[in-house]
Design an enzyme around this catalytic site. Structure first.
Site, short mmCIF file in Angstrom:
data_model
loop_
_atom_site.label_atom_id
_atom_site.label_comp_id
_atom_site.label_asym_id
_atom_site.label_seq_id
_atom_site.Cartn_x
_atom_site.Cartn_y
_atom_site.Cartn_z
N MET A 109 0.85 -1.20 0.00
CA MET A 109 0.00 0.00 0.00
C MET A 109 0.89 1.25 0.00
O MET A 109 0.44 2.33 0.39
CB MET A 109 -0.94 -0.01 1.21
CG MET A 109 -1.91 -1.20 1.16
SD MET A 109 -3.43 -0.95 2.09
CE MET A 109 -2.79 -0.68 3.72
N GLY A 110 2.14 1.09 -0.40
CA GLY A 110 3.04 2.24 -0.47
C GLY A 110 3.57 2.64 0.89
O GLY A 110 3.53 1.86 1.84
N LEU B 197 6.69 3.09 1.57
CA LEU B 197 7.61 1.96 1.65
C LEU B 197 8.74 2.21 2.65
O LEU B 197 9.21 3.32 2.82
CB LEU B 197 8.20 1.69 0.26
CG LEU B 197 7.15 1.43 -0.82
CD1 LEU B 197 7.83 1.25 -2.18
CD2 LEU B 197 6.31 0.20 -0.50
N HIS B 198 9.15 1.12 3.29
CA HIS B 198 10.25 1.17 4.26
C HIS B 198 11.14 -0.05 4.01
O HIS B 198 10.87 -0.86 3.10
CB HIS B 198 9.71 1.21 5.69
CG HIS B 198 8.68 0.16 5.98
ND1 HIS B 198 8.99 -1.19 6.03
CD2 HIS B 198 7.35 0.25 6.19
CE1 HIS B 198 7.90 -1.87 6.29
NE2 HIS B 198 6.88 -1.04 6.38
N GLY C 12 11.36 -2.79 5.41
CA GLY C 12 10.65 -4.07 5.44
C GLY C 12 10.13 -4.44 4.05
O GLY C 12 10.30 -5.58 3.59
N HIS C 13 9.51 -3.47 3.36
CA HIS C 13 9.06 -3.74 1.99
C HIS C 13 10.25 -4.05 1.09
O HIS C 13 10.19 -4.93 0.23
CB HIS C 13 8.35 -2.51 1.41
CG HIS C 13 7.07 -2.15 2.07
ND1 HIS C 13 6.92 -1.03 2.84
CD2 HIS C 13 5.86 -2.76 2.07
CE1 HIS C 13 5.68 -0.95 3.28
NE2 HIS C 13 5.01 -1.99 2.84
N LYS D 141 5.18 -9.74 9.91
CA LYS D 141 4.60 -8.80 10.89
C LYS D 141 3.08 -8.91 10.86
O LYS D 141 2.44 -8.96 11.89
CB LYS D 141 5.00 -7.35 10.60
CG LYS D 141 4.38 -6.40 11.61
CD LYS D 141 4.81 -4.98 11.43
CE LYS D 141 4.10 -4.28 10.30
NZ LYS D 141 2.65 -4.09 10.51
N SER E 225 6.90 -0.44 9.96
CA SER E 225 5.52 -0.32 9.51
C SER E 225 5.33 1.06 8.89
O SER E 225 5.92 2.04 9.37
CB SER E 225 4.57 -0.49 10.71
OG SER E 225 3.28 -0.03 10.37
O1 PAF Z 1 -0.05 -5.68 3.89
C1 PAF Z 1 -0.49 -4.80 3.12
O2 PAF Z 1 0.18 -3.80 2.86
C2 PAF Z 1 -1.87 -4.95 2.50
O3 PAF Z 1 -2.74 -5.56 3.38
C3 PAF Z 1 -1.84 -5.68 1.14
C4 PAF Z 1 -1.35 -7.11 1.28
C5 PAF Z 1 -0.95 -4.92 0.17
C6 PAF Z 1 -3.26 -5.72 0.55
O4 PAF Z 1 -3.77 -4.44 0.36
#
Ligand code: PAF
Length: 266
Positions: free
Chosen positions: A28-29, A31-32, A34-35, A147, A183
């Protein structure tokens, strides 16, 4: 890095992508690191890494939470470019939900517990959007952080229930040096709340190490200024959600008592 905004362009990219595996990271953008760990792993384990950024309204039961959700799109694209992402999908809400969200995925057990009990409809929204994204991108592997442990289990269950040809890859919780789980919501904490926040993981981890009850750790967290939503043992983990001011934080640690499956190292 290709940036794709329509369903038709994504489907065309999928048809044209040729041989080799695709690793997919839905986000969902905001970004950190973790992503980025998920994206780097997707890149390393596949021929290409595809990422989506979509703040999914269907999974927000609180309109204020949806409105507050951070959306630093330009910075996110820069980060993804630097991480070697091959394609970013940035769909519009009306394209993801042409049916107005009349059709949706519902799970009737785990999704109603823990986070699901406090956020009615949340996991239906998550599962529905993840199913759509997996059908559009058809990846060999999709990467999810531990997480969001309940989300990970539910997505894995959905993929099996609907015979999808994607392997769900769980990735360890990424933490700040002080232990706070990374997060997107951390950036909404005030300076004072950010200084308090690491006590969440510290007390949770200590409670497991010292075999403290969930009630006892809840009392300790309340004393430190957290409002506890739940602390529960499930599937070899101690899962928890708390609030610090207006910000909701979730975390989990391995090794809770009463486990019903072998714990994995974090
Ligand atoms: O974990 C998230 O960021 C959201 O729940 C996901 C998996 C992108 C679905 O919108």
């Amino acid at each position: 890095m290709r940036v794709v905004a329509t369903i038709a362009a994504l489907q065309a990219a999928r048809r044209a992508r040729g041989a080799g595996d695709t690793g997919f990271v839905p986000t969902m953008g905001a970004l950190h690191e973790g992503h980025l760990a998920l994206v780097r792993r997707a890149r390393a384990e596949n021929s290409r890494a595809w990422v989506s950024i979509f703040v999914n309204p269907a999974q927000f039961n609180d309109p204020g939470d949806l409105q507050r959700y951070p959306r630093p799109l330009e910075a996110d694209l820069e980060i993804l470019r630097a991480a070697g992402t091959d394609l970013v999908f940035l769909p519009h809400e009306q394209d993801v939900y042409p049916d107005g969200y009349r059709y949706r995925v519902a799970e009737n057990d785990l999704s109603l517990k823990f986070c699901g009990a406090r956020r009615p409809g949340h996991f239906d929204g998550v599962l529905t959007v993840v199913l759509k994204l997996l059908l559009l991108t058809r990846p060999q592997r999709a990467y999810f952080g531990e997480k969001d442990f309940q989300q990970l289990r539910l997505v894995d269950g959905m993929v099996r229930a609907f015979f999808l040809d994607t392997e769900i890859i769980p990735c360890a919780v990424m933490r700040e040096p002080d232990g706070l789980a990374m997060s997107s919501r951390n950036r909404l904490l005030t300076r004072e709340e950010r200084a308090r926040a690491p006590a969440f993981h510290r007390l949770l981890a200590r409670s497991v190490a010292e075999r403290q009850s969930t009630d006892a750790v809840a009392a300790d967290l309340e004393q430190e200024g957290f409002t506890v939503e739940y602390i529960e043992d499930h599937d070899g983990r101690r899962l928890a959600a708390v609030r610090l001011g207006t910000v909701r934080l979730i975390d989990n640690v391995v090794g809770a008592a009463g486990r019903d499956s072998a714990p994995a190292p974090e």
